[in-house]
Design an enzyme around this catalytic site. Sequence first.
Site, PDB file in Angstrom:
ATOM      1  N   THR A 161      -4.221 -22.105   5.014  1.00 27.85           N
ATOM      2  CA  THR A 161      -2.916 -22.101   5.675  1.00 27.85           C
ATOM      3  C   THR A 161      -2.312 -20.690   5.708  1.00 27.85           C
ATOM      4  O   THR A 161      -1.300 -20.429   5.062  1.00 27.85           O
ATOM      5  CB  THR A 161      -1.947 -23.044   4.930  1.00 27.85           C
ATOM      6  OG1 THR A 161      -1.959 -22.655   3.525  1.00 27.85           O
ATOM      7  CG2 THR A 161      -2.340 -24.494   5.053  1.00 27.85           C
ATOM      8  N   ASP A 207      -6.909 -18.365   2.879  1.00 35.20           N
ATOM      9  CA  ASP A 207      -6.783 -19.785   2.496  1.00 35.20           C
ATOM     10  C   ASP A 207      -6.678 -20.616   3.770  1.00 35.20           C
ATOM     11  O   ASP A 207      -6.733 -20.073   4.872  1.00 35.20           O
ATOM     12  CB  ASP A 207      -5.617 -20.020   1.509  1.00 35.20           C
ATOM     13  CG  ASP A 207      -4.240 -19.976   2.161  1.00 35.20           C
ATOM     14  OD1 ASP A 207      -4.144 -19.625   3.366  1.00 35.20           O
ATOM     15  OD2 ASP A 207      -3.258 -20.293   1.470  1.00 35.20           O
ATOM     16  N   ASP A 220       2.484 -20.865   0.950  1.00 33.10           N
ATOM     17  CA  ASP A 220       2.357 -22.044   0.106  1.00 33.10           C
ATOM     18  C   ASP A 220       1.397 -21.741  -1.045  1.00 33.10           C
ATOM     19  O   ASP A 220       0.955 -20.606  -1.202  1.00 33.10           O
ATOM     20  CB  ASP A 220       1.869 -23.244   0.931  1.00 33.10           C
ATOM     21  CG  ASP A 220       0.500 -22.991   1.554  1.00 33.10           C
ATOM     22  OD1 ASP A 220      -0.135 -21.955   1.255  1.00 33.10           O
ATOM     23  OD2 ASP A 220       0.051 -23.836   2.338  1.00 33.10           O
ATOM     24  N   ASP A 229      -9.354  -8.338   8.020  1.00 36.11           N
ATOM     25  CA  ASP A 229      -9.689  -7.829   9.356  1.00 36.11           C
ATOM     26  C   ASP A 229     -10.873  -6.869   9.295  1.00 36.11           C
ATOM     27  O   ASP A 229     -11.407  -6.488  10.327  1.00 36.11           O
ATOM     28  CB  ASP A 229      -8.478  -7.096   9.954  1.00 36.11           C
ATOM     29  CG  ASP A 229      -7.309  -8.040  10.189  1.00 36.11           C
ATOM     30  OD1 ASP A 229      -7.556  -9.255  10.346  1.00 36.11           O
ATOM     31  OD2 ASP A 229      -6.163  -7.566  10.205  1.00 36.11           O
ATOM     32  N   HIS A 231       0.809  -1.215   0.000  1.00 27.96           N
ATOM     33  CA  HIS A 231       0.000   0.000   0.000  1.00 27.96           C
ATOM     34  C   HIS A 231       0.847   1.272   0.000  1.00 27.96           C
ATOM     35  O   HIS A 231       0.385   2.323  -0.430  1.00 27.96           O
ATOM     36  CB  HIS A 231      -0.998  -0.032   1.164  1.00 27.96           C
ATOM     37  CG  HIS A 231      -2.106  -1.014   0.920  1.00 27.96           C
ATOM     38  ND1 HIS A 231      -3.429  -0.653   0.895  1.00 27.96           N
ATOM     39  CD2 HIS A 231      -2.081  -2.343   0.642  1.00 27.96           C
ATOM     40  CE1 HIS A 231      -4.174  -1.724   0.635  1.00 27.96           C
ATOM     41  NE2 HIS A 231      -3.376  -2.763   0.482  1.00 27.96           N
ATOM     42  N   ASP A 232       2.094   1.182   0.494  1.00 22.15           N
ATOM     43  CA  ASP A 232       2.997   2.330   0.362  1.00 22.15           C
ATOM     44  C   ASP A 232       3.567   2.388  -1.061  1.00 22.15           C
ATOM     45  O   ASP A 232       3.487   3.412  -1.737  1.00 22.15           O
ATOM     46  CB  ASP A 232       4.136   2.234   1.386  1.00 22.15           C
ATOM     47  CG  ASP A 232       4.958   3.520   1.446  1.00 22.15           C
ATOM     48  OD1 ASP A 232       4.369   4.612   1.317  1.00 22.15           O
ATOM     49  OD2 ASP A 232       6.186   3.438   1.622  1.00 22.15           O
TER      50      ASP A 232
END
Length: 365
Positions: A219, A217, A224, A205, A73-74
């Site tokens: 994991t 996902d 991965d 979030d 985002h920067d």
Amino acid sequence: MVFSAALSALVLALPILSVNALRTRRALCPDGINTAVNQACCALFPVVKDLQENLFEGECGDAAHGALRLVFHDSIGISPTLGGGGADGSIATFNETELTFPANLGIDDVLDTLGPFLFKHSNVMTPGDFIQLAGAVSLVQCPGAPRIPFFMGRAHPIAASPPGLVPDPFDSVESIMTRFGEVGFLTAEEVVAVVGGSHSVAGADDIVPNQQGVPFDQTPSVFDTQIFVDVQLRGTLFTGEGGQQGEVETAVAGTVRLQSDHLLARDSATNCAWQSFVNNQPAMATAFGQGVLKLSLLGQNQNELTDCSEVIPAALPFTGGPATLPPGLTMNDIEQACATAAFPSLATQPGPPTTVPAIPQADDS
Ligand code: HEM
Ligand SMILES: *[C@@H]1O[C@H](CO)[C@@H](O)[C@H](O)[C@H]1NC(C)=O
């Protein structure tokens, strides 16, 4: 002819060899503990140690995920027509402006978590350098993620990024490819590796109402290729408010999918690249690492920066197994999109259906 060409190649190579020999000699840093080839990098060792021990706490968790997202985002805040400083730290210094951009939803929490460390170490590095260092160190918390180079010497940012440069999760693939193309990501493979790869260690979030740490996902703590499978499973695009936030209902309980990832896996411009990374972990890690390095240098002149890659700890080896289908699902649940190659055949995880646990939130107090 052949002889003289070989000879001149040798003559050219010799000085380079001797310079390299000099440059690989490590010397003790003033702290009497660390050694560095380039003494200018010595001041960064305590920063790296602090980040590892007190920010990331040895985990590929929410703080590490946030640091990686902040890199994007920067850095992406630069355009050939609209300007912006790229990887310059403007998202921190000019947060009052940039946090009003809708695509920066949730970056306020990331800055709350990373800010105290940025301030603590502002005597040895600028915000732009800090964000990129934290991103590189975040990756070596995640098993399977690449160790990427780190360059130091970014100037302080001079202005906020112009609005509209960070992709939104409800953007079309065409618009995402155009935006990445403007900053030098020219192929589907490059874009898919950096977006899919990062979302392999990520979650939402903010975009899922009243829920935090919803993984992308199965994991989220391992770098991965499972993300490339989970996003290719059939899923329902939200049409209501949720859809406006770019959220897709998935077949994997406990996870959420961004509409943009959903479309990257299905659009004819990107679907074969998306599928190509399934169970191709080393290729994905390499392409992703090159992409993040490229992001970290946007708006910067690499020749004016100091290579301090030596302060980045070793990568954590990949510990996961091959990508698999969740319990109860079969290859029929894969929504094949690439027209020129079949989706790699996957085993199904044994046992009853499970729910992927939420990612515990970083303490931002
Ligand atoms: C098309 C491009 C992209 C879009 C539309 C996008 C969008 C998003 C959205 C909406 C979220 C969830 C935010 C929230 O609810 O808190 C997210 C999370 C995340 N993104 Fe992206 N993203 C893109 C590319 C990237 C890239 C290139 C990187 C890094 C190199 C990245 C790294 C992350 C990470 C690590 C998270 C998880 C943050 C956390 O768990 O706290 N994303 N992204
Ligand atoms: C956010 O912006 C405010 C106001 O300009 C500033 O005081 C603060 O230091 C900024 N936060 C970070 C993490 O740079």
